[in-house]
Enzyme design. Structure first.
Site, PDB file in Angstrom:
ATOM      1  N   HIS A   2     -51.903  35.816  56.693  1.00 41.38           N
ATOM      2  CA  HIS A   2     -53.229  36.406  56.459  1.00 41.38           C
ATOM      3  C   HIS A   2     -53.367  37.817  57.002  1.00 41.38           C
ATOM      4  O   HIS A   2     -54.335  38.500  56.708  1.00 41.38           O
ATOM      5  CB  HIS A   2     -54.329  35.484  57.018  1.00 41.38           C
ATOM      6  CG  HIS A   2     -54.372  35.378  58.508  1.00 41.38           C
ATOM      7  ND1 HIS A   2     -55.272  36.062  59.264  1.00 41.38           N
ATOM      8  CD2 HIS A   2     -53.626  34.660  59.390  1.00 41.38           C
ATOM      9  CE1 HIS A   2     -55.100  35.770  60.544  1.00 41.38           C
ATOM     10  NE2 HIS A   2     -54.090  34.916  60.641  1.00 41.38           N
ATOM     11  N   GLN A  55     -48.522  41.188  64.068  1.00 34.65           N
ATOM     12  CA  GLN A  55     -49.170  42.449  63.672  1.00 34.65           C
ATOM     13  C   GLN A  55     -48.184  43.464  63.104  1.00 34.65           C
ATOM     14  O   GLN A  55     -48.600  44.532  62.643  1.00 34.65           O
ATOM     15  CB  GLN A  55     -49.910  43.074  64.868  1.00 34.65           C
ATOM     16  CG  GLN A  55     -51.099  42.258  65.368  1.00 34.65           C
ATOM     17  CD  GLN A  55     -52.282  42.242  64.387  1.00 34.65           C
ATOM     18  OE1 GLN A  55     -52.305  42.945  63.374  1.00 34.65           O
ATOM     19  NE2 GLN A  55     -53.262  41.404  64.679  1.00 34.65           N
ATOM     20  N   THR A  73     -46.431  17.530  54.156  1.00 33.68           N
ATOM     21  CA  THR A  73     -46.156  18.013  52.801  1.00 33.68           C
ATOM     22  C   THR A  73     -46.330  19.523  52.754  1.00 33.68           C
ATOM     23  O   THR A  73     -47.349  20.063  53.195  1.00 33.68           O
ATOM     24  CB  THR A  73     -47.130  17.318  51.816  1.00 33.68           C
ATOM     25  OG1 THR A  73     -46.944  15.915  51.954  1.00 33.68           O
ATOM     26  CG2 THR A  73     -46.867  17.741  50.383  1.00 33.68           C
ATOM     27  N   GLY A 102     -49.699  32.193  62.658  1.00 28.82           N
ATOM     28  CA  GLY A 102     -49.114  32.778  63.865  1.00 28.82           C
ATOM     29  C   GLY A 102     -49.149  31.833  65.056  1.00 28.82           C
ATOM     30  O   GLY A 102     -48.139  31.658  65.746  1.00 28.82           O
ATOM     31  N   CYS A 143     -59.364  36.400  68.002  1.00 24.94           N
ATOM     32  CA  CYS A 143     -59.419  35.048  68.523  1.00 24.94           C
ATOM     33  C   CYS A 143     -60.239  34.969  69.792  1.00 24.94           C
ATOM     34  O   CYS A 143     -60.715  33.927  70.148  1.00 24.94           O
ATOM     35  CB  CYS A 143     -58.011  34.544  68.802  1.00 24.94           C
ATOM     36  SG  CYS A 143     -56.980  34.759  67.386  1.00 24.94           S
TER      37      CYS A 143
HETATM   38  C1  LIG Z   1     -50.412  39.386  67.761  1.00 26.83           C
HETATM   39  C2  LIG Z   1     -50.970  38.096  67.270  1.00 26.83           C
HETATM   40  N1  LIG Z   1     -50.294  36.966  67.521  1.00 26.83           N
HETATM   41  C3  LIG Z   1     -50.728  35.787  67.075  1.00 26.83           C
HETATM   42  C4  LIG Z   1     -51.888  35.670  66.358  1.00 26.83           C
HETATM   43  C5  LIG Z   1     -52.341  34.316  65.888  1.00 26.83           C
HETATM   44  O1  LIG Z   1     -52.151  34.213  64.507  1.00 26.83           O
HETATM   45  P1  LIG Z   1     -52.986  33.151  63.637  1.00 26.83           P
HETATM   46  O2  LIG Z   1     -54.407  33.582  63.679  1.00 26.83           O
HETATM   47  O3  LIG Z   1     -52.374  33.241  62.278  1.00 26.83           O
HETATM   48  O4  LIG Z   1     -52.781  31.818  64.252  1.00 26.83           O
HETATM   49  C6  LIG Z   1     -52.631  36.820  66.072  1.00 26.83           C
HETATM   50  C7  LIG Z   1     -53.914  36.743  65.336  1.00 26.83           C
HETATM   51  O5  LIG Z   1     -54.874  37.406  65.646  1.00 26.83           O
HETATM   52  C8  LIG Z   1     -52.151  38.076  66.537  1.00 26.83           C
HETATM   53  O6  LIG Z   1     -52.814  39.203  66.310  1.00 26.83           O
END
Ligand SMILES: Cc1ncc(COP(=O)(O)O)c(C=O)c1O
Length: 401
Positions: free
Chosen positions: A202, A180, A238, A74, A338
Site C-alpha cells: 500500500h 518506505q 489461502t 509491512g 500508526c
Molecule cells: C517504515 C515502516 N515500517 C513498517 C510499516 C508497517 O507497514 P503496514 O502498515 O503495511 O503494516 C510502516 C507503515 O507505516 C512503515 O512506514
C-alpha cells in the site's frame, strides 16, 4: 488537469491504488479467484497466476521466486522476519535502532519475553544510527540486527551497504524494514548484504492487505501462522491471488518509472521545490537530512519533514496543524501513521519518540509535520501549500475553502 489526489500529501501513510493496479486485480478477481491449492482447473489457474506473479516480483526485486514470501503487509513481514528467524536460533541479542517503526518494537518485545536481549542503537541528530557502537555490539550474544532502511517520520536513509557488510563480517543476520524505500529506488536483493527484507504494497500504489518478505534462500524460518502449508510452509492461509497481482502491477509501475528516470524517483525535484517554498516561511525548519546538501546523508526522495514554531518562536503542535491543513483540503501527516492515531497528552502535545531519539526537546518533538509525495503530483499542485500552512498556523480557525 490536476489529479483527484493533488492535495493528498501523505504518501508515507499510504498511497491511492493506481488505476492499473485496480484493473489487474479486477481481472484476477474475475478469472483466477479460486483457491490455488485446489487440484481442479480453477485452482490450477489461480496457482499459475500466483506463481507467475511471484516470479515477476523476484525479477523486479532481484531474487528468485522462492525467496518471495507473501504476507498481509509491512507489520506482518517484520514480525515474520524477527520471530520466524529467532525461533530457529538459540536466544541471543537483537540490535535495533532507536528510530524503528512500532511494528519492530512490538516484535522485539515478543522476543524479549522469549529470553532475547534487545538493544536499541542511538542515532544522531539526523537520524543516522551509530555505526561504531553497532560494530562493537556485533559480537556474541548478538545474533540478529533489524534496521529501518528509510525512516518514515524524518526520511533518513541508513547506509545499508556499510551496515550490511559489518553484519556479514560478524556473521550476524540482518533484517531490513524497507517499507518506505521500495518503489522509490530499484532493488537487487541478492546483491545486498541483507538476509531478510520487508515491504508493503500500500505504500507504492498497490493494494492494502498485501506485503512481502524477501529472504535468503537457505534461511530457516518458522511460520507465524500455521495451517495448510501455503507459501512453502512459511505462512498458512489461502493466498490472496488478486492482491498479489495488484502488488505485482504496482511494483512494475514503480520499476518502469525509475528506469525511465535513470534510476531516481522523479518526485525528488518536486519535493525539493516544496522544501524551498516552505523554508521561506518563518519558524519552519527541516528535520532529518537536507536533500539540497550533497554532503548530507541520503533522504527518502518523496519525503519532507518539518518542525514548526509560531510567531512567538514556540513550537506548535503538529497534530493541530494536520487538522487545520485538512480544513483547507490538504492531507498531510504529523508522524508515523500508526502512532498518529494515539491520544495526545493533556496539553495537546504528543512528542514523537523518533524526534526525541534524535535529541529534540519534548516541545519541539511535538511540532513535527510531514509532507510525502507520490507520482500523481505535479508542480502546480504544490504552489498553494505554503500559504495554507501559514493560515493553519494562525491562532484563529482557518477559513474552509
Ligand atoms: C517504515 C515502516 N515500517 C513498517 C510499516 C508497517 O507497514 P503496514 O502498515 O503495511 O503494516 C510502516 C507503515 O507505516 C512503515 O512506514
Amino acid at each position: 488537469m490536476a489529479s483527484c489526489w493533488a492535495n493528498y500529501l501523505d504518501a508515507c501513510a499510504t498511497t491511492p491504488p493506481a488505476p492499473e493496479v485496480l484493473e489487474a486485480m479486477a481481472a484476477v478477481h474475475a478469472g483466477a479467484w479460486a483457491n490455488p491449492s485446489s487440484l481442479h482447473g480453477f485452482g490450477l489457474a489461480a496457482a499459475e497466476q500466483l506463481e507467475r506473479c511471484r516470479q515477476r516480483i523476484g525479477e523486479l526485486l532481484g531474487c528468485a521466486s522462492h525467496q518471495v514470501l507473501f504476507t498481509s503487509g509491512g507489520s506482518e513481514s517484520i514480525h515474520t522476519a524477527l520471530l520466524g528467524v529467532a525461533a530457529a536460533l538459540p536466544a541471543g541479542r537483537l540490535l535495533i535502532s532507536a528510530v524503528e517503526h512500532p511494528a519492530t518494537l512490538a516484535a522485539s518485545k515478543q522476543l524479549q519475553s522469549r529470553g532475547w536481549q534487545v538493544e536499541r542503537l542511538p542515532v544522531d541528530g539526523l537520524g543516522l544510527v551509530d555505526q561504531q557502537l553497532l560494530e562493537q555490539l556485533l559480537v556474541p550474544p548478538t545474533r540478529l540486527v533489524s534496521l529501518i532502511w528509510g525512516q518514515s517520520e524524518v526520511g533518513t536513509v541508513q547506509p545499508l551497504q556499510a551496515i550490511g557488510r559489518k553484519c556479514r563480517a560478524a556473521g550476524v543476520l540482518l533484517h531490513v524494514d524497507a517499507v518506505q524505500v521500495i518503489g522509490h529506488q530499484q532493488l537487487n536483493f541478492n546483491a545486498l548484504p541483507v538476509d531478510l527484507l520487508s515491504l508493503a504494497g500500500h505504500k507504492l500504489q498497490g493494494p492494502r492487505g498485501i506485503g512481502a518478505l524477501l529472504l535468503r534462500p537457505d534461511l530457516q524460518l518458522s511460520p507465524l501462522i500455521g495451517g495448510g502449508g501455503q507459501e512453502a510452509g512459511r505462512r498458512g492461509g489461502t493466498e490472496p491471488v488478486a492482491l498479489v497481482a495488484g502488488l505485482t502491477r504496482a511494483l512494475e509501475l514503480c520499476t518502469d518509472r525509475l528506469v525511465a528516470h535513470g534510476g531516481s524517483d522523479p518526485v525528488g525535484p518536486l519535493r525539493n521545490a516544496l522544501l524551498e517554498q516552505l523554508l521561506q516561511l518563518g519558524g519552519v525548519s527541516l528535520s532529518g537530512p537536507d536533500p539540497r546538501d550533497l554532503e548530507a546523508p541520503e533522504r527518502l526522495p518523496h519525503h519532507l519533514s518539518l518542525l514548526l514554531a509560531g510567531p512567538d518562536g514556540q513550537p506548535i503542535s503538529g497534530r493541530r496543524l494536520v487538522r487545520n491543513l485538512w480544513q483547507q483540503g490538504y492531507a498531510v501527516g504529523s508522524g508515523s501513521a500508526c502512532s498518529s492515531g494515539q491520544a495526545a497528552s493533556p496539553a495537546g502535545l504528543t512528542p514523537s519518540p523518533i524526534l526525541l531519539a534524535m535529541g529534540y526537546t519534548s516541545a519541539v518533538a511535538a511540532s513535527g509535520l510531514r509532507f510525502s509525495l507520490g507520482p500523481w503530483h505535479r508542480a502546480t499542485d504544490l504552489t498553494g501549500v505554503g500559504a495554507a500552512l501559514e493560515r493553519a498556523r494562525q491562532p484563529s480557525p482557518p477559513r474552509v475553502i
